[in-house]
Design a protein around this motif. Structure first.
Motif, PDB file in Angstrom:
ATOM      1  N   ILE A  80      11.574  -6.753  -6.251  1.00 36.76           N
ATOM      2  CA  ILE A  80      10.530  -5.732  -6.240  1.00 36.76           C
ATOM      3  C   ILE A  80      10.812  -4.743  -7.366  1.00 36.76           C
ATOM      4  N   GLY A  81       9.810  -3.951  -7.715  1.00 38.57           N
ATOM      5  CA  GLY A  81      10.014  -2.981  -8.781  1.00 38.57           C
ATOM      6  C   GLY A  81       9.014  -1.854  -8.695  1.00 38.57           C
ATOM      7  N   PHE A  82       9.321  -0.789  -9.416  1.00 41.44           N
ATOM      8  CA  PHE A  82       8.401   0.348  -9.459  1.00 41.44           C
ATOM      9  C   PHE A  82       8.584   1.118 -10.757  1.00 41.44           C
ATOM     10  N   ALA A  83       7.499   1.748 -11.182  1.00 35.55           N
ATOM     11  CA  ALA A  83       7.523   2.575 -12.383  1.00 35.55           C
ATOM     12  C   ALA A  83       8.108   3.935 -12.049  1.00 35.55           C
ATOM     13  N   ASP A  84       8.890   4.458 -12.979  1.00 41.73           N
ATOM     14  CA  ASP A  84       9.527   5.772 -12.810  1.00 41.73           C
ATOM     15  C   ASP A  84       8.775   6.779 -13.668  1.00 41.73           C
ATOM     16  N   TYR A  85       8.121   7.736 -13.003  1.00 41.11           N
ATOM     17  CA  TYR A  85       7.359   8.758 -13.703  1.00 41.11           C
ATOM     18  C   TYR A  85       8.217  10.003 -13.914  1.00 41.11           C
ATOM     19  N   LEU A 138       4.570  -3.172 -14.404  1.00 37.36           N
ATOM     20  CA  LEU A 138       4.637  -2.317 -13.224  1.00 37.36           C
ATOM     21  C   LEU A 138       3.829  -1.031 -13.368  1.00 37.36           C
ATOM     22  N   THR A 139       3.051  -0.929 -14.431  1.00 33.03           N
ATOM     23  CA  THR A 139       2.195   0.236 -14.620  1.00 33.03           C
ATOM     24  C   THR A 139       0.916   0.081 -13.791  1.00 33.03           C
ATOM     25  N   VAL A 140       0.546   1.142 -13.086  1.00 31.67           N
ATOM     26  CA  VAL A 140      -0.685   1.130 -12.297  1.00 31.67           C
ATOM     27  C   VAL A 140      -1.825   1.646 -13.169  1.00 31.67           C
ATOM     28  N   PRO A 141      -2.852   0.845 -13.390  1.00 34.17           N
ATOM     29  CA  PRO A 141      -3.961   1.271 -14.248  1.00 34.17           C
ATOM     30  C   PRO A 141      -4.629   2.546 -13.737  1.00 34.17           C
ATOM     31  N   HIS A 142      -5.058   3.367 -14.671  1.00 28.38           N
ATOM     32  CA  HIS A 142      -5.848   4.578 -14.389  1.00 28.38           C
ATOM     33  C   HIS A 142      -5.034   5.705 -13.751  1.00 28.38           C
ATOM     34  N   TYR A 143      -3.720   5.500 -13.535  1.00 35.69           N
ATOM     35  CA  TYR A 143      -2.913   6.611 -13.017  1.00 35.69           C
ATOM     36  C   TYR A 143      -2.609   7.545 -14.180  1.00 35.69           C
ATOM     37  N   GLY A 199       7.641   8.722  -5.418  1.00 39.71           N
ATOM     38  CA  GLY A 199       6.218   8.693  -5.137  1.00 39.71           C
ATOM     39  C   GLY A 199       5.410   8.252  -6.334  1.00 39.71           C
ATOM     40  N   GLY A 200       4.195   7.837  -6.060  1.00 36.95           N
ATOM     41  CA  GLY A 200       3.284   7.392  -7.106  1.00 36.95           C
ATOM     42  C   GLY A 200       1.974   6.980  -6.474  1.00 36.95           C
ATOM     43  N   PRO A 201       1.127   6.340  -7.231  1.00 36.46           N
ATOM     44  CA  PRO A 201      -0.133   5.866  -6.656  1.00 36.46           C
ATOM     45  C   PRO A 201       0.134   4.738  -5.664  1.00 36.46           C
ATOM     46  N   ALA A 202      -0.755   4.579  -4.719  1.00 40.27           N
ATOM     47  CA  ALA A 202      -0.610   3.484  -3.757  1.00 40.27           C
ATOM     48  C   ALA A 202      -0.459   2.164  -4.498  1.00 40.27           C
ATOM     49  N   GLY A 203       0.553   1.400  -4.147  1.00 45.50           N
ATOM     50  CA  GLY A 203       0.787   0.126  -4.794  1.00 45.50           C
ATOM     51  C   GLY A 203       1.738   0.175  -5.963  1.00 45.50           C
ATOM     52  N   PHE A 204       2.337   1.347  -6.237  1.00 49.00           N
ATOM     53  CA  PHE A 204       3.225   1.407  -7.401  1.00 49.00           C
ATOM     54  C   PHE A 204       4.537   0.667  -7.160  1.00 49.00           C
ATOM     55  N   LEU A 205       4.932   0.518  -5.892  1.00 49.23           N
ATOM     56  CA  LEU A 205       6.061  -0.347  -5.546  1.00 49.23           C
ATOM     57  C   LEU A 205       5.484  -1.705  -5.196  1.00 49.23           C
ATOM     58  N   ARG A 206       5.960  -2.741  -5.860  1.00 46.32           N
ATOM     59  CA  ARG A 206       5.348  -4.051  -5.641  1.00 46.32           C
ATOM     60  C   ARG A 206       6.354  -5.177  -5.830  1.00 46.32           C
ATOM     61  N   LYS A 207       6.019  -6.317  -5.254  1.00 46.39           N
ATOM     62  CA  LYS A 207       6.831  -7.508  -5.458  1.00 46.39           C
ATOM     63  C   LYS A 207       6.594  -8.007  -6.877  1.00 46.39           C
ATOM     64  N   VAL A 208       7.680  -8.328  -7.566  1.00 45.19           N
ATOM     65  CA  VAL A 208       7.576  -8.824  -8.937  1.00 45.19           C
ATOM     66  C   VAL A 208       7.582 -10.349  -8.925  1.00 45.19           C
ATOM     67  N   PRO A 258       0.791  -1.242   0.000  1.00 38.81           N
ATOM     68  CA  PRO A 258       0.000   0.000   0.000  1.00 38.81           C
ATOM     69  C   PRO A 258       0.820   1.287   0.000  1.00 38.81           C
ATOM     70  N   ARG A 259       2.146   1.192  -0.024  1.00 37.71           N
ATOM     71  CA  ARG A 259       2.968   2.402   0.052  1.00 37.71           C
ATOM     72  C   ARG A 259       2.776   3.277  -1.193  1.00 37.71           C
ATOM     73  N   ASP A 260       2.710   4.590  -0.980  1.00 36.08           N
ATOM     74  CA  ASP A 260       2.630   5.524  -2.109  1.00 36.08           C
ATOM     75  C   ASP A 260       3.874   6.401  -2.194  1.00 36.08           C
ATOM     76  N   SER A 261       4.863   6.122  -1.350  1.00 39.97           N
ATOM     77  CA  SER A 261       6.134   6.833  -1.438  1.00 39.97           C
ATOM     78  C   SER A 261       7.185   6.101  -0.617  1.00 39.97           C
ATOM     79  N   PHE A 262       8.426   6.383  -0.924  1.00 39.42           N
ATOM     80  CA  PHE A 262       9.542   5.848  -0.148  1.00 39.42           C
ATOM     81  C   PHE A 262      10.781   6.668  -0.496  1.00 39.42           C
ATOM     82  N   TYR A 263      11.872   6.397   0.200  1.00 38.22           N
ATOM     83  CA  TYR A 263      13.135   7.084  -0.045  1.00 38.22           C
ATOM     84  C   TYR A 263      14.161   6.058  -0.513  1.00 38.22           C
ATOM     85  N   MET A 264      14.923   6.417  -1.549  1.00 40.62           N
ATOM     86  CA  MET A 264      15.912   5.492  -2.088  1.00 40.62           C
ATOM     87  C   MET A 264      17.271   6.166  -2.155  1.00 40.62           C
ATOM     88  N   ALA A 265      18.268   5.511  -1.596  1.00 42.79           N
ATOM     89  CA  ALA A 265      19.634   6.018  -1.620  1.00 42.79           C
ATOM     90  C   ALA A 265      20.458   5.236  -2.630  1.00 42.79           C
TER      91      ALA A 265
END
Length: 202
Positions: free
Chosen positions: A85-90, A139-144, A71-80, A50-57
């Motif tokens: 894990i992976g996330f879309a880069d906007y 890794l695309t979140v629909p409707h975002y 940041g992104g829509p809730a669920g944009f970071l997910r287990k693959v 359910p995370r919609d943001s995080f910090y990456m170093a």
């Protein structure tokens, strides 16, 4: 267990300080175990989902660390799959610091925060960036409304949970709304009742 995380992150200096503070024996027991990567369990995946943001170093070409908010829509970071894990880069500020850093050193560290519940998950792993269409589609979140330009895929090596000490609770607009809605509903009901009573007066 955060065995690999602790063995990876603890160096001679931190171990010496732990010995001075009297905490070394406890951490040594936590470090003991297999050399395989710390395996993500349902607990970690349920926290990540359910995370919609995080910090990456990441580590810059100059040797300096760089921390970026993602940041992104809730669920944009997910287990693959597996421990990946992976996330879309906007589209963002177009500096490409994290993307460039990973071409020289693929190591990353992530902080995932749950401020309302004062919980925090730390992850370390090896990351790669890809603009492969299949990876982006997965890794695309629909409707975002924003379209991803690329995705980050991270093979998690280790993770650790932190205690809630010193985490200040913070709430999103939606979370505040959820908690206050029952009171708003009650106020509305009472106002309607008052209006009915006023209207029934001779």
């Amino acid at each position: 267990m955060a065995q690999v995380f602790l063995r990876t992150m603890f160096g001679p200096g931190s171990r010496a300080l732990q010995t001075e503070a009297g905490s070394r024996s406890s951490y040594a027991r936590m470090e003991a175990g297999a050399d395989a990567a710390d395996q993500l369990t349902a607990r970690e995946c349920d926290f990540i989902a359910p995370r919609d943001s995080f910090y990456m170093a990441s580590i810059g070409e100059s040797g300096w660390p760089y921390v970026q908010h993602r940041g992104g829509p809730a669920g944009f970071l997910r287990k693959v799959e597996g421990n990946r894990i992976g996330f879309a880069d906007y589209r963002g500020n177009m500096q490409f610091l994290s993307v460039a850093n990973l071409t020289a050193d693929d190591r990353v560290a992530l902080f995932l925060m749950d401020y309302p519940n004062r919980r925090r998950l730390k992850l370390i792993g090896h990351a790669r960036v890809t603009d492969n269409a299949d990876d982006i589609a997965a890794l695309t979140v629909p409707h975002y409304p924003a379209a991803p330009e690329r995705v980050f895929v991270i093979d998690v090596v280790g993770f650790d949970w932190n205690c809630p000490q010193h985490i200040t609770p913070r709430f999103s607009e939606a979370e505040v709304g959820q908690r206050t809605q029952p009171f708003i509903d009650e106020i509305t009901r009472l106002r309607m009742r008052v209006a009915e009573l006023e209207g029934s007066k001779p």
